[in-house]
Every structure is written in structure tokens, then in C-alpha cells.
Design a protein around this motif. Structure first.
Motif, PDB file in Angstrom:
ATOM      1  N   GLU A   1      46.361  40.623  50.575  1.00  0.00           N
ATOM      2  CA  GLU A   1      46.254  40.197  49.247  1.00  0.00           C
ATOM      3  C   GLU A   1      46.489  41.370  48.075  1.00  0.00           C
ATOM      4  O   GLU A   1      46.412  42.508  48.465  1.00  0.00           O
ATOM      5  CB  GLU A   1      44.977  39.634  49.173  1.00  0.00           C
ATOM      6  CG  GLU A   1      43.651  40.769  48.987  1.00  0.00           C
ATOM      7  CD  GLU A   1      42.317  40.128  49.164  1.00  0.00           C
ATOM      8  OE1 GLU A   1      42.133  38.963  49.363  1.00  0.00           O
ATOM      9  OE2 GLU A   1      41.269  40.868  48.696  1.00  0.00           O
TER      10      GLU A   1
ATOM     11  N   ARG B   1      45.599  43.715  44.955  1.00  0.00           N
ATOM     12  CA  ARG B   1      44.401  44.244  44.408  1.00  0.00           C
ATOM     13  C   ARG B   1      44.936  45.524  43.369  1.00  0.00           C
ATOM     14  O   ARG B   1      45.802  46.080  43.626  1.00  0.00           O
ATOM     15  CB  ARG B   1      43.488  45.204  45.545  1.00  0.00           C
ATOM     16  CG  ARG B   1      42.758  44.235  46.671  1.00  0.00           C
ATOM     17  CD  ARG B   1      42.064  44.669  47.354  1.00  0.00           C
ATOM     18  NE  ARG B   1      41.427  43.830  48.371  1.00  0.00           N
ATOM     19  CZ  ARG B   1      40.379  44.146  49.401  1.00  0.00           C
ATOM     20  NH1 ARG B   1      39.964  45.543  49.425  1.00  0.00           N
ATOM     21  NH2 ARG B   1      40.226  43.108  50.041  1.00  0.00           N
TER      22      ARG B   1
ATOM     23  N   ASP C   1      36.884  43.639  43.995  1.00  0.00           N
ATOM     24  CA  ASP C   1      37.398  43.026  45.129  1.00  0.00           C
ATOM     25  C   ASP C   1      37.112  41.523  45.130  1.00  0.00           C
ATOM     26  O   ASP C   1      37.184  40.753  46.216  1.00  0.00           O
ATOM     27  CB  ASP C   1      37.253  43.630  46.341  1.00  0.00           C
ATOM     28  CG  ASP C   1      35.954  43.779  46.642  1.00  0.00           C
ATOM     29  OD1 ASP C   1      35.042  43.491  45.642  1.00  0.00           O
ATOM     30  OD2 ASP C   1      35.144  44.449  47.677  1.00  0.00           O
TER      31      ASP C   1
ATOM     32  N   ARG D   1      36.577  37.544  44.542  1.00  0.00           N
ATOM     33  CA  ARG D   1      37.342  36.352  44.777  1.00  0.00           C
ATOM     34  C   ARG D   1      36.674  35.081  44.274  1.00  0.00           C
ATOM     35  O   ARG D   1      37.191  34.064  44.452  1.00  0.00           O
ATOM     36  CB  ARG D   1      37.725  36.150  46.119  1.00  0.00           C
ATOM     37  CG  ARG D   1      38.693  37.211  46.815  1.00  0.00           C
ATOM     38  CD  ARG D   1      38.948  36.926  48.432  1.00  0.00           C
ATOM     39  NE  ARG D   1      39.608  35.632  48.491  1.00  0.00           N
ATOM     40  CZ  ARG D   1      41.018  35.578  48.494  1.00  0.00           C
ATOM     41  NH1 ARG D   1      41.680  36.770  48.408  1.00  0.00           N
ATOM     42  NH2 ARG D   1      41.384  34.481  48.967  1.00  0.00           N
ATOM     43  N   GLU D   2      35.600  35.395  43.745  1.00  0.00           N
ATOM     44  CA  GLU D   2      34.676  34.136  43.419  1.00  0.00           C
ATOM     45  C   GLU D   2      33.958  34.359  41.749  1.00  0.00           C
ATOM     46  O   GLU D   2      33.430  33.422  41.299  1.00  0.00           O
ATOM     47  CB  GLU D   2      33.510  34.080  44.387  1.00  0.00           C
ATOM     48  CG  GLU D   2      33.884  33.713  45.704  1.00  0.00           C
ATOM     49  CD  GLU D   2      32.758  33.507  46.635  1.00  0.00           C
ATOM     50  OE1 GLU D   2      31.455  33.655  46.133  1.00  0.00           O
ATOM     51  OE2 GLU D   2      32.782  33.236  47.791  1.00  0.00           O
TER      52      GLU D   2
ATOM     53  N   TRP E   1      41.336  32.668  41.335  1.00  0.00           N
ATOM     54  CA  TRP E   1      41.499  34.242  42.079  1.00  0.00           C
ATOM     55  C   TRP E   1      42.303  34.053  43.440  1.00  0.00           C
ATOM     56  O   TRP E   1      43.188  35.040  43.529  1.00  0.00           O
ATOM     57  CB  TRP E   1      39.901  34.496  42.446  1.00  0.00           C
ATOM     58  CG  TRP E   1      39.001  35.142  41.231  1.00  0.00           C
ATOM     59  CD1 TRP E   1      38.025  34.743  40.901  1.00  0.00           C
ATOM     60  CD2 TRP E   1      39.332  36.572  40.824  1.00  0.00           C
ATOM     61  NE1 TRP E   1      37.484  35.446  39.850  1.00  0.00           N
ATOM     62  CE2 TRP E   1      38.426  36.623  39.949  1.00  0.00           C
ATOM     63  CE3 TRP E   1      40.390  37.636  41.032  1.00  0.00           C
ATOM     64  CZ2 TRP E   1      38.296  37.632  38.958  1.00  0.00           C
ATOM     65  CZ3 TRP E   1      40.412  38.442  39.996  1.00  0.00           C
ATOM     66  CH2 TRP E   1      39.229  38.605  39.175  1.00  0.00           C
ATOM     67  N   ARG E   2      42.204  32.860  44.110  1.00  0.00           N
ATOM     68  CA  ARG E   2      42.907  32.787  45.427  1.00  0.00           C
ATOM     69  C   ARG E   2      44.483  32.946  45.038  1.00  0.00           C
ATOM     70  O   ARG E   2      45.306  33.580  45.862  1.00  0.00           O
ATOM     71  CB  ARG E   2      42.710  31.297  45.723  1.00  0.00           C
ATOM     72  CG  ARG E   2      43.281  31.149  47.279  1.00  0.00           C
ATOM     73  CD  ARG E   2      42.989  30.165  47.995  1.00  0.00           C
ATOM     74  NE  ARG E   2      43.180  28.932  47.193  1.00  0.00           N
ATOM     75  CZ  ARG E   2      42.268  28.135  46.674  1.00  0.00           C
ATOM     76  NH1 ARG E   2      41.011  28.488  46.834  1.00  0.00           N
ATOM     77  NH2 ARG E   2      42.547  27.044  46.063  1.00  0.00           N
TER      78      ARG E   2
ATOM     79  N   ARG F   1      45.462  36.592  44.036  1.00  0.00           N
ATOM     80  CA  ARG F   1      45.527  37.717  45.052  1.00  0.00           C
ATOM     81  C   ARG F   1      46.553  37.267  45.972  1.00  0.00           C
ATOM     82  O   ARG F   1      46.828  38.301  46.944  1.00  0.00           O
ATOM     83  CB  ARG F   1      44.217  37.264  46.008  1.00  0.00           C
ATOM     84  CG  ARG F   1      42.846  37.597  45.093  1.00  0.00           C
ATOM     85  CD  ARG F   1      42.762  39.050  44.864  1.00  0.00           C
ATOM     86  NE  ARG F   1      41.443  39.532  44.373  1.00  0.00           N
ATOM     87  CZ  ARG F   1      41.285  40.734  43.821  1.00  0.00           C
ATOM     88  NH1 ARG F   1      42.035  41.676  43.896  1.00  0.00           N
ATOM     89  NH2 ARG F   1      39.759  40.769  43.345  1.00  0.00           N
TER      90      ARG F   1
END
Length: 297
Positions: free
Chosen positions: A221, A223, A228, A230-231, A292-293, A296
């Protein structure tokens, strides 16, 4: 729309996310703090303290704000539960500003000191839903306590340690001065925040500073090296390294917000909306798990 004050530096990320959503809900409703006080069971000053991070917002207040603004409270309650768990894990703050209790061997307190102690206990037991006029009463009581403590230190027939007397007088004067400043200043939602140089916000993040973007692929992914997550939910007035990470990833995807300062402003939200539209996501400008998904990837 009122320009909100910066949240305290010690505010946790989970608490910050809850307050950002509550502020956004209040702004969209076009309700003033006075209007909220008239439609809920909490006073205007209580709402000011809650929404500016000066005091944890109760669960009931979250539910009432959602009801008054006509929105489903489930999402806000989830954010509240996360913030509540974070507060439960945090160490309790010390009470370094209060003098320790005197030894049991000292002489019994004077009637004036008993009166001062009773006044202090009365203030501690005052419900949170007090009126703004209580500040004036607290200031007058603090000034009266300062005069009483000073006179007790020189009253014939009473032996009072000088250190305790000076500490009590200094504390009372400080309380009176603070109450006077708050009363004179008032709660002004429209007061613009002062602009200075880089300001420490917490966990090493400095507001007003521009950060570098070094995006690379790690563990499958993208960065940028700042966060870090994702939520984490990001919206207007969000700040911190999570925002820097999102800004860098937006630029990497070809939707640059122009700056990488960790402040989720209108430019960042506009870039997020364009990105969401291009990737067939809900176009609300709020960066959440789905956005976010895609960032990334």
C-alpha cells in the motif's frame, strides 16, 4: 458559520474527531449556542465548553444535539464510545495547583476558614448546567475569601501558618482574576483565532508548518510516512499528521490540495471530493475508511 477556536493540544485524536463532527453538525443547523441551550437540557456555557474541548461532552448531550439538528445519532454515538474508551485509558491529571492538606496536629480552623471551605464545596457541587451569571458570583466569593483569609492571618488569639495563609490568598486572587477575565471577555463564537507562527498541537505536529511528501509503496500500500491510519475520519477543521498523510496521498493520486500543512481546509476537502467522484465513492469530502482504502492502493 462561526470560526471555531483551536482545540486544546492535549485533546486525543478520538476526542478531536468527535468534536469536529459535532461542530460540523452545529454549523450546518445554523443554530447558535443560545439556541442550543433553549432546545436542550444544557446551558450555553456548557455547550461552549463541550464544543471547544474544555470539558468532555456527555453522551446525553451528543444525543440531544443530533435530535435537535434532525440527524441519526448512531455515527456520533460510535465516535463518542471510542473517545470515552480513550479517556478511560488516559492517566488522571494531577491537582498540582491545590495545596496539600495540613497535618492533623494543627489547630482547628477558624470560623472564617470554615466559611471559605463551605463556599468552595458549594462551588464544586454546583451542577454543570449553571447559568452564565454564576461566574460573577464565583468571582465575588473568591474576592471575599481573599479578604477573609488575609484578615484571619492577623486576628489576635489565632495561630495560622504564614505559608498556608499566603497560599490561600494567592489561590483566591488567581481564581478571582480568571473569573473577571472570562466575564469581561464573554463567549464570542465569532471571535477569530489569533494567527501566529507554528504552534505545537500534540504528538510532534506543528500547525502552520509545511511537511514533505515522500510517498512509497510499503506492504502493498502507498504510504507518505506521516500516518498509517486506514480508518480516521477527516473533515473541515481536522488537524495533525493524519491530514498530512491524506494530503500527500491525494497529490500522489493526481488530486493535489496545494499545501501539506496538516490542516483540513476547503482546498483539501475539494481535492478529496474530486478524488471520490473519480473513484465512484460517496462525494461528501469526508475522508473515511472507503476513501483511505482507495488512497492506499
Amino acid at each position: 458559520m462561526p470560526r471555531w477556536k483551536e482545540l486544546p493540544a492535549e485533546t486525543s485524536n478520538s476526542e478531536r474527531q468527535l468534536l469536529v463532527q459535532l461542530r460540523r453538525l452545529k454549523d450546518h443547523s445554523d443554530l447558535s449556542l443560545a439556541a442550543l441551550a433553549s432546545r436542550t437540557s444544557y446551558s450555553r456555557s456548557s455547550w461552549e465548553r463541550y464544543l471547544n474541548g474544555k470539558k468532555p461532552v456527555p453522551r446525553k448531550a451528543v444525543e440531544e444535539l443530533a435530535r435537535v439538528c434532525g440527524t441519526e445519532p448512531t455515527r456520533l454515538i460510535v465516535l463518542y464510545d471510542v473517545a470515552e474508551r480513550a479517556r478511560a485509558k488516559a492517566p488522571a491529571p494531577g491537582r498540582a495547583d491545590e495545596p496539600s492538606s495540613p497535618p492533623r496536629s494543627v489547630q482547628p480552623s477558624s470560623p472564617a476558614q470554615d466559611q471559605e471551605q463551605g463556599q468552595e464545596q458549594g462551588r464544586e457541587q454546583t451542577p454543570d448546567q449553571d447559568s452564565d451569571q454564576d461566574q460573577d458570583r464565583d468571582r465575588d466569593q473568591a474576592q471575599e475569601s481573599a479578604s477573609t483569609s488575609a484578615s484571619a492571618s492577623v486576628r489576635p488569639g489565632r495561630t495560622v501558618p504564614l505559608g498556608w495563609t499566603l497560599a490561600a490568598v494567592a489561590l483566591a486572587v488567581a481564581v478571582a482574576f480568571g473569573a473577571g477575565v472570562l466575564t469581561a471577555r464573554g463567549w464570542d463564537d465569532e471571535a477569530p483565532a489569533e494567527k501566529t507562527g507554528p504552534v505545537a498541537v500534540g504528538a510532534g505536529y506543528l500547525r502552520g508548518q509545511t511537511y514533505k511528501c515522500a510517498v512509497r509503496r510499503q506492504d502493498g500500500e502507498l504510504r507518505a510516512g506521516h500516518s498509517d491510519t486506514r480508518e480516521m475520519l477527516l473533515d473541515i477543521n481536522s488537524t495533525g499528521f493524519d491530514v498530512v498523510e491524506a494530503q500527500c496521498l491525494l497529490r500522489e493520486k493526481g488530486f493535489s490540495p496545494g499545501v501539506f500543512d496538516g490542516l483540513y481546509d476547503e482546498r483539501t476537502k475539494g481535492a478529496a471530493k474530486t478524488f471520490q467522484q473519480a473513484h465512484h465513492l460517496v462525494v461528501d469530502g469526508i475522508i473515511g475508511p472507503d476513501t483511505w482504502r482507495e488512497l492506499r492502493r
